[in-house]
Design a protein around this motif. Structure first.
Motif, PDB file in Angstrom:
ATOM      1  N   PRO A  73      48.001  33.947  59.820  1.00  0.00           N
ATOM      2  CA  PRO A  73      48.191  34.507  58.471  1.00  0.00           C
ATOM      3  C   PRO A  73      48.425  36.012  58.526  1.00  0.00           C
ATOM      4  CG  PRO A  73      46.286  33.046  58.528  1.00  0.00           C
ATOM      5  CD  PRO A  73      46.727  33.239  59.953  1.00  0.00           C
ATOM      6  N   MET A  74      49.109  36.510  57.540  1.00  0.00           N
ATOM      7  CA  MET A  74      49.364  37.948  57.461  1.00  0.00           C
ATOM      8  C   MET A  74      48.063  38.643  57.076  1.00  0.00           C
ATOM      9  SD  MET A  74      52.628  39.603  55.635  1.00  0.00           S
ATOM     10  CE  MET A  74      53.049  41.320  55.772  1.00  0.00           C
ATOM     11  N   MET A  75      47.587  39.538  57.946  1.00  0.00           N
ATOM     12  CA  MET A  75      46.276  40.151  57.771  1.00  0.00           C
ATOM     13  C   MET A  75      46.402  41.653  57.525  1.00  0.00           C
ATOM     14  SD  MET A  75      44.205  37.477  58.514  1.00  0.00           S
ATOM     15  CE  MET A  75      42.635  38.057  59.142  1.00  0.00           C
ATOM     16  N   SER A  76      45.435  42.178  56.786  1.00  0.00           N
ATOM     17  CA  SER A  76      45.309  43.617  56.600  1.00  0.00           C
ATOM     18  C   SER A  76      43.833  43.944  56.476  1.00  0.00           C
ATOM     19  CB  SER A  76      46.050  44.076  55.341  1.00  0.00           C
ATOM     20  OG  SER A  76      45.912  45.478  55.164  1.00  0.00           O
ATOM     21  N   GLY A  77      43.354  44.833  57.326  1.00  0.00           N
ATOM     22  CA  GLY A  77      41.940  45.183  57.305  1.00  0.00           C
ATOM     23  C   GLY A  77      41.041  44.031  57.672  1.00  0.00           C
ATOM     24  N   GLY A  78      41.566  43.074  58.449  1.00  0.00           N
ATOM     25  CA  GLY A  78      40.754  41.940  58.878  1.00  0.00           C
ATOM     26  C   GLY A  78      40.702  40.804  57.885  1.00  0.00           C
ATOM     27  N   LYS A  79      41.452  40.903  56.756  1.00  0.00           N
ATOM     28  CA  LYS A  79      41.445  39.867  55.739  1.00  0.00           C
ATOM     29  C   LYS A  79      42.879  39.443  55.429  1.00  0.00           C
ATOM     30  CE  LYS A  79      37.307  41.782  53.514  1.00  0.00           C
ATOM     31  NZ  LYS A  79      36.747  42.363  52.262  1.00  0.00           N
ATOM     32  N   PRO A  80      43.061  38.181  55.000  1.00  0.00           N
ATOM     33  CA  PRO A  80      44.412  37.749  54.602  1.00  0.00           C
ATOM     34  C   PRO A  80      44.956  38.649  53.498  1.00  0.00           C
ATOM     35  CG  PRO A  80      42.955  35.858  54.815  1.00  0.00           C
ATOM     36  CD  PRO A  80      42.089  37.075  54.935  1.00  0.00           C
ATOM     37  N   LEU A  81      46.229  39.008  53.607  1.00  0.00           N
ATOM     38  CA  LEU A  81      46.842  39.932  52.653  1.00  0.00           C
ATOM     39  C   LEU A  81      47.107  39.226  51.323  1.00  0.00           C
ATOM     40  CD1 LEU A  81      47.967  42.880  52.545  1.00  0.00           C
ATOM     41  CD2 LEU A  81      50.201  41.891  53.023  1.00  0.00           C
ATOM     42  N   ASP A  82      46.649  39.829  50.246  1.00  0.00           N
ATOM     43  CA  ASP A  82      46.904  39.323  48.899  1.00  0.00           C
ATOM     44  C   ASP A  82      48.100  40.090  48.337  1.00  0.00           C
ATOM     45  OD1 ASP A  82      46.989  38.630  46.246  1.00  0.00           O
ATOM     46  OD2 ASP A  82      44.823  38.798  45.921  1.00  0.00           O
ATOM     47  N   PHE A  83      49.238  39.406  48.182  1.00  0.00           N
ATOM     48  CA  PHE A  83      50.463  40.087  47.770  1.00  0.00           C
ATOM     49  C   PHE A  83      50.378  40.649  46.352  1.00  0.00           C
ATOM     50  CE2 PHE A  83      52.226  37.897  51.428  1.00  0.00           C
ATOM     51  CZ  PHE A  83      53.122  38.831  51.914  1.00  0.00           C
ATOM     52  N   GLU A  84      49.517  40.064  45.534  1.00  0.00           N
ATOM     53  CA  GLU A  84      49.407  40.557  44.163  1.00  0.00           C
ATOM     54  C   GLU A  84      48.712  41.913  44.102  1.00  0.00           C
ATOM     55  OE1 GLU A  84      47.581  37.629  41.712  1.00  0.00           O
ATOM     56  OE2 GLU A  84      49.196  36.165  41.948  1.00  0.00           O
ATOM     57  N   GLU A  85      47.875  42.201  45.095  1.00  0.00           N
ATOM     58  CA  GLU A  85      47.135  43.457  45.094  1.00  0.00           C
ATOM     59  C   GLU A  85      47.523  44.377  46.246  1.00  0.00           C
ATOM     60  OE1 GLU A  85      43.024  42.512  45.082  1.00  0.00           O
ATOM     61  OE2 GLU A  85      43.078  41.394  43.182  1.00  0.00           O
ATOM     62  N   ALA A  86      48.414  43.926  47.118  1.00  0.00           N
ATOM     63  CA  ALA A  86      48.752  44.690  48.322  1.00  0.00           C
ATOM     64  C   ALA A  86      49.471  45.992  47.985  1.00  0.00           C
ATOM     65  CB  ALA A  86      49.625  43.843  49.244  1.00  0.00           C
ATOM     66  N   ASP A  87      49.186  47.012  48.786  1.00  0.00           N
ATOM     67  CA  ASP A  87      49.809  48.329  48.625  1.00  0.00           C
ATOM     68  C   ASP A  87      50.388  48.753  49.970  1.00  0.00           C
ATOM     69  OD1 ASP A  87      50.560  50.929  48.243  1.00  0.00           O
ATOM     70  OD2 ASP A  87      48.639  51.614  47.446  1.00  0.00           O
ATOM     71  N   PRO A  88      51.712  48.873  50.065  1.00  0.00           N
ATOM     72  CA  PRO A  88      52.331  49.254  51.345  1.00  0.00           C
ATOM     73  C   PRO A  88      51.823  50.583  51.905  1.00  0.00           C
ATOM     74  CG  PRO A  88      53.987  48.477  49.796  1.00  0.00           C
ATOM     75  CD  PRO A  88      52.723  48.632  49.019  1.00  0.00           C
TER      76      PRO A  88
END
Length: 742
Positions: free
Chosen positions: A260-275
């Motif tokens: 899964p696409m991860m950010s900060g050790g957690k699955p990335l939530d596209f609705e709240e993600a910030d590039p």
């Protein structure tokens, strides 16, 4: 204790303190550097299952033995290194006191036998491995060599040290035998005993052999402590951790679902993600997880991945081995900058070391690290990129590299992560993919066909295909997932029709979704467009959960003809709340044959070879059912040299179905040439993508008059249908020929 012992002993201890101190400091630095990677909390448990996998892979050499001509010899060298450490530390005593030995152990014949076996095994094992490396050396084998691109200087150094260590173990033992230190039976010193009879009884000789053994180990420690990228040495330590922390806690390889696409050790939530704050794939080496950094560290440069890679074997620039070593070299060269707090934003501006004193901090970082910090992770030669785009996009995600790696490196996940950043942040991808992405977004399928045409394949059938009309009947056992290829691609439609007809003949109750079905998102995900995958997968999960509403989990059954749809539905949709029992059509048809629901079967008097689809075989371990169906059809089965877990890819995976091959030989032609080498009348497979690629390859070879005009590419379902229908025709004909009873 004479002058020789005091001198050699003092040198050994002094250099040993330096070497072991350097080694310990390097280990500490490794930990700090590997922790530069992104967090990943999915690797922590269950501890017992992971430990069991580690013990099995390490003690039984289960993955190393995939190359059996190497496995046993590496096993001997490995145990020689591990248990031989007893002999190494014993040498610190022997160099001072030649008669010294471990308390208790030194008086046990079984201990001496073990040391004897380890010494002999180490010498014999490393000599065989040296020969194997030379026989497969690129100077002789060229690109075919799995060692092309490996660092031979490092390999020769390690081989020399191991050989000296093995000889050192036997040398010390033989010198002690000559001195009459032990009264041991011949079986406990079956080599050193006879050799000792040829040596003079000399305490100095024991000390000299012990010193040689210690110096080879000391030099090894100093060299590897100064060379953190020497994976051929460091894998002796990091492999244990890499195996323990592998992606799948049940011990399976990192295939099937993509990480899964991860950010900060957690699955990335596209609705709240910030590039600006979240990690979108891997755009910089520090975007890889700490497990990725451990992967880079552990690569032994054995080249098994390279030897199995379809891209490398057809002249493409991608070598899974060299991709990992390039990432490793870049990561460790850049590490001083990252350890100092350096970081750049997407525009390339420094955001980590700023403010007062920033110039002084940057000045303290070595020039190489600063230069590496300027390099893009993916870029062409003019950009000084670490990974060339041609390398990145050559991957078919077939998983052959992951399947063969003896230390569980997860190549495909790393490639997909780099693609994710290129697609979603840089918008930098092969132009052909642009059309495919648009078709997925606008039409729900990569071919850009209209949803209303998803049932066009049913028009030529002489029975009505049941379409989902709002609810499943109580006796509807399966939802038949047709897939985009099965609905729109003319060659794949024949497979869909064959499966539908066989299910109809067997009395299996099923329904198809028709216009409500859309692409599973597999090509988007493998191409790096995680956003489109998530969008399509969530839509499909919502539809499927509605279809199966009210049904208990064990009765939510889906049958799929496409290996890629099968993989996504079975392995990836659970991440989004879609939990179904998914079977491939070859599995279901095989079950129906065994249950005698598809009979009679008339023999198909043809020679058939079978191509394993990567996403059915390696990714999901479905090897037997398709072959059973070929046998059930009565055909003469001809196996290709590369089959099952070592099967050669057709070239369609990883979204390569929609990309052109401009470098080297076409992968589908390579596979077709291998298939034609078995002299078949038919080439069977179990995936529409494979069927398209193999059909194109056969057409090309026919135009070149290389292949016989009668050679045909079919799905195993078509073979079975032909046998079943001919069997029915024979039965009907026999019934008509019987005279009417009076």
């Amino acid at each position: 204790m004479g002058a020789v012992q005091i001198t050699l002993g003092a040198i050994s201890v002094a250099l040993g303190v330096v070497a072991w101190s350097m080694f310990a400091m390097t280990i500490a630095r490794f930990v700090r550097i590997i922790r530069l990677g992104q967090p990943d909390g999915t690797r922590n448990g269950p501890a017992l299952a992971r430990l069991a996998t580690l013990v099995k892979e390490f003690a039984a050499h289960t993955r190393m033995n995939k190359f059996r001509n190497v496995g046993v010899w590496h096993w001997l060298v490995m145990w020689g290194f591990l248990l031989g450490s007893l002999a190494l530390f014993e040498a610190y005593g022997e160099v001072f006191v030649p008669t010294w030995g471990w308390p208790i152990l030194d008086h046990l014949a079984i201990y001496h036998f073990l040391m004897e076996v380890l010494g002999v095994g180490t010498v014999v094992g490393i000599l065989v491995l040296i020969v194997i490396r030379q026989v497969n050396h690129p100077r002789r084998a060229g690109r075919v060599s799995r060692f092309q691109g490996s660092n031979f200087a490092w390999a020769y150094f390690i081989e020399a040290v191991v050989l000296i260590e093995g000889i050192g173990i036997l040398g010390v033992r033989a010198a002690k035998a000559a001195l009459g230190v032990h009264e041991m039976p011949l079986w406990a010193e079956f080599v050193s005993g006879p050799v000792g009879m040829l040596l003079p009884a000399s305490e100095n000789l024991v000390s000299v052999f012990a010193f040689i053994k210690l110096m080879s180990a000391t030099v090894w420690l100093i060299v590897v402590a100064r060379t953190m990228t020497m994976g051929v040495a460091w894998h002796r330590f990091s492999a244990f951790f890499n195996i323990y922390f592998k992606r799948e806690d049940d011990g399976d390889v990192a295939l099937g679902a993509v990480k899964p696409m991860m950010s900060g050790g957690k699955p990335l939530d596209f609705e709240e993600a910030d590039p600006d704050t979240d990690v979108f794939g891997a755009g910089k080496v520090e975007d890889f997880s700490w497990k990725g950094w451990l992967d880079f560290t552990t690569c032994t440069e054995c080249g098994r991945c390279q030897s199995q890679c379809p891209a490398w074997n057809t002249g493409k620039p991608l070598s899974p081995k060299m991709l990992i070593t390039q990432l490793r070299d870049h990561a460790y060269a850049k590490a001083p900058y990252l350890l100092a707090g350096g970081s750049k934003d997407m525009a390339g501006d420094e955001v980590g070391i700023t403010g007062d004193g920033a110039e002084e901090k940057l000045a303290k970082i070595n020039a190489l690290a600063l230069a590496e910090a300027e390099r893009p992770l993916v870029g062409g030669p003019e950009e000084m990129g670490v990974i060339d785009p041609e390398v990145l996009w050559a991957c078919t995600s077939c998983g052959a590299c992951v399947e063969q790696c003896p230390v569980d490196i997860e190549h495909v996940d790393h490639i997909v992560d780099m693609r994710r950043y290129q697609v979603m942040i840089e918008s930098n991808f092969p132009t052909e993919l642009g059309g495919m992405f648009k078709n997925l977004e606008n039409k729900g399928n990569p071919w850009g066909q209209n949803a209303k045409d998803r049932l066009a394949w049913t028009e030529d059938l002489d029975f009505e295909v049941p379409v989902f009309d709002g609810e499943l009947a109580a006796d509807d056992e399966y939802l038949f997932w047709v897939g985009c290829a099965g609905a729109f691609e003319d060659r794949a439609k024949k497979t869909t029709q064959a499966v539908a007809e066989l299910l109809h003949m067997a009395g299996v109750k099923y329904k198809v979704l028709g216009p409500e079905e859309t692409c599973t998102g597999d090509p988007a995900r493998r191409a790096g467009n995680e956003f489109i995958f998530q969008m399509m997968a969530q839509q499909n999960v919502e539809v499927l959960n509605g279809v199966f509403e009210g049904r208990e989990p064990g009765k939510r059954k889906i049958v799929a003809t496409c290996a890629h749809c099968f993989n996504s539905l079975a392995n990836e949709y659970s991440e989004l709340g879609g939990n179904y029992e998914v079977v491939h059509h070859t599995q279901l048809l095989n079950k129906l044959v065994r249950e005698k629901r598809l009979t009679p079967v008339a023999p198909v008097a043809e020679d058939v070879t079978y191509h394993d689809p990567c996403y059915l075989g390696r990714h999901n371990k479905v090897y037997t059912p398709p072959r059973d169906l070929v046998g059930a059809a009565g055909a003469t089965f001809r196996e290709m040299p590369r089959h099952e877990e070592r099967s050669m890819c057709c070239g369609a995976g990883g979204a390569r179905m929609w990309m052109e091959e401009r470098i080297g030989k076409r992968i589908n032609l390579e596979r077709v040439d291998e298939a034609l080498g078995t002299a078949p009348s038919k080439i069977a497979t179990g995936c529409p993508f494979c069927k398209v690629m193999l059909s194109d390859g056969v057409t090309t070879r026919k135009s070149e008059q290389v292949a016989n005009e009668s050679v045909e590419v079919v799905d195993v379902a078509q073979l079975l249908l032909n046998a079943v229908k001919r069997g029915d025709e024979q039965k009907d004909g026999a019934a008509e020929a019987e005279p009417a009873s009076s």
